[in-house]
Design a protein around this motif. Sequence first.
Motif, PDB file in Angstrom:
ATOM      1  N   ASP A   6       2.789 -84.669 -68.718  1.00  0.00           N
ATOM      2  CA  ASP A   6       2.441 -83.344 -68.192  1.00  0.00           C
ATOM      3  C   ASP A   6       0.946 -83.234 -67.825  1.00  0.00           C
ATOM      4  OD1 ASP A   6       1.455 -83.483 -70.773  1.00  0.00           O
ATOM      5  OD2 ASP A   6       1.919 -81.386 -71.218  1.00  0.00           O
ATOM      6  N   ARG A   8      -0.831 -83.844 -65.081  1.00  0.00           N
ATOM      7  CA  ARG A   8      -1.125 -83.169 -63.812  1.00  0.00           C
ATOM      8  C   ARG A   8      -0.914 -81.654 -63.926  1.00  0.00           C
ATOM      9  NH1 ARG A   8      -2.084 -86.230 -59.413  1.00  0.00           N
ATOM     10  NH2 ARG A   8      -1.352 -84.656 -57.932  1.00  0.00           N
ATOM     11  N   GLU A   9       0.147 -81.267 -64.615  1.00  0.00           N
ATOM     12  CA  GLU A   9       0.404 -79.832 -64.782  1.00  0.00           C
ATOM     13  C   GLU A   9      -0.687 -79.176 -65.634  1.00  0.00           C
ATOM     14  OE1 GLU A   9       2.891 -82.181 -65.366  1.00  0.00           O
ATOM     15  OE2 GLU A   9       3.826 -81.851 -63.410  1.00  0.00           O
ATOM     16  N   ARG A  10      -1.135 -79.880 -66.675  1.00  0.00           N
ATOM     17  CA  ARG A  10      -2.211 -79.338 -67.522  1.00  0.00           C
ATOM     18  C   ARG A  10      -3.498 -79.182 -66.713  1.00  0.00           C
ATOM     19  NH1 ARG A  10      -1.242 -83.367 -71.984  1.00  0.00           N
ATOM     20  NH2 ARG A  10      -3.362 -83.971 -71.446  1.00  0.00           N
ATOM     21  N   ARG A  12      -3.740 -78.733 -63.431  1.00  0.00           N
ATOM     22  CA  ARG A  12      -3.569 -77.595 -62.504  1.00  0.00           C
ATOM     23  C   ARG A  12      -3.721 -76.259 -63.235  1.00  0.00           C
ATOM     24  NH1 ARG A  12       0.663 -80.887 -60.026  1.00  0.00           N
ATOM     25  NH2 ARG A  12      -0.109 -81.606 -58.005  1.00  0.00           N
ATOM     26  N   ALA A  13      -3.123 -76.164 -64.412  1.00  0.00           N
ATOM     27  CA  ALA A  13      -3.227 -74.917 -65.187  1.00  0.00           C
ATOM     28  C   ALA A  13      -4.685 -74.668 -65.604  1.00  0.00           C
ATOM     29  CB  ALA A  13      -2.312 -74.986 -66.411  1.00  0.00           C
ATOM     30  N   HIS A  50      -6.461 -89.089 -60.977  1.00  0.00           N
ATOM     31  CA  HIS A  50      -6.039 -87.906 -60.224  1.00  0.00           C
ATOM     32  C   HIS A  50      -7.166 -87.431 -59.305  1.00  0.00           C
ATOM     33  CE1 HIS A  50      -2.579 -87.880 -62.854  1.00  0.00           C
ATOM     34  NE2 HIS A  50      -3.369 -87.748 -63.915  1.00  0.00           N
TER      35      HIS A  50
END
Length: 140
Positions: A6, A8-10, A12-13, A50
């Motif tokens: 997770d 990438r999601e972290r 973005r958040a 990233h």
Amino acid sequence: MTPAIDERERIRAAMDRILDGTPQTSNGALTIVALAQEADVPRNALTQRHLDLKNDFYERVKERGATPDAEARLRKTIVKLKETIANKNEELDQLRADVPALVRTVNQLTLENQLLREALAQPASNVLAFRNRQSPHPND
């Protein structure tokens, strides 16, 4: 080291929280270091794995017209350094202006010193040495 599923999601958040001004675990600075801290990922996750998210973050910061904290600090430092340089240049100009007067003073004092030494080297005509006279009478 394998990145978390997770990650990438972290990131973005965390990006959203920082850009919204509601950071939870970082100081909210508009830097990759703060973003990595906010996302709880190593900094190299943004600089190596990233890059697209790092570039996206900087693009969003730029779109907002916000100046990154590092740039703001550097700009303040530049202003202070320019003031320091101006003050030092003014001081240097004053010192350069003082040098000729100081050289004249040193030359004048050197000449006066030389004249005094020459005067001391010559016997004075108005000074008489007292002779040690012994009195024939001890009580005199």
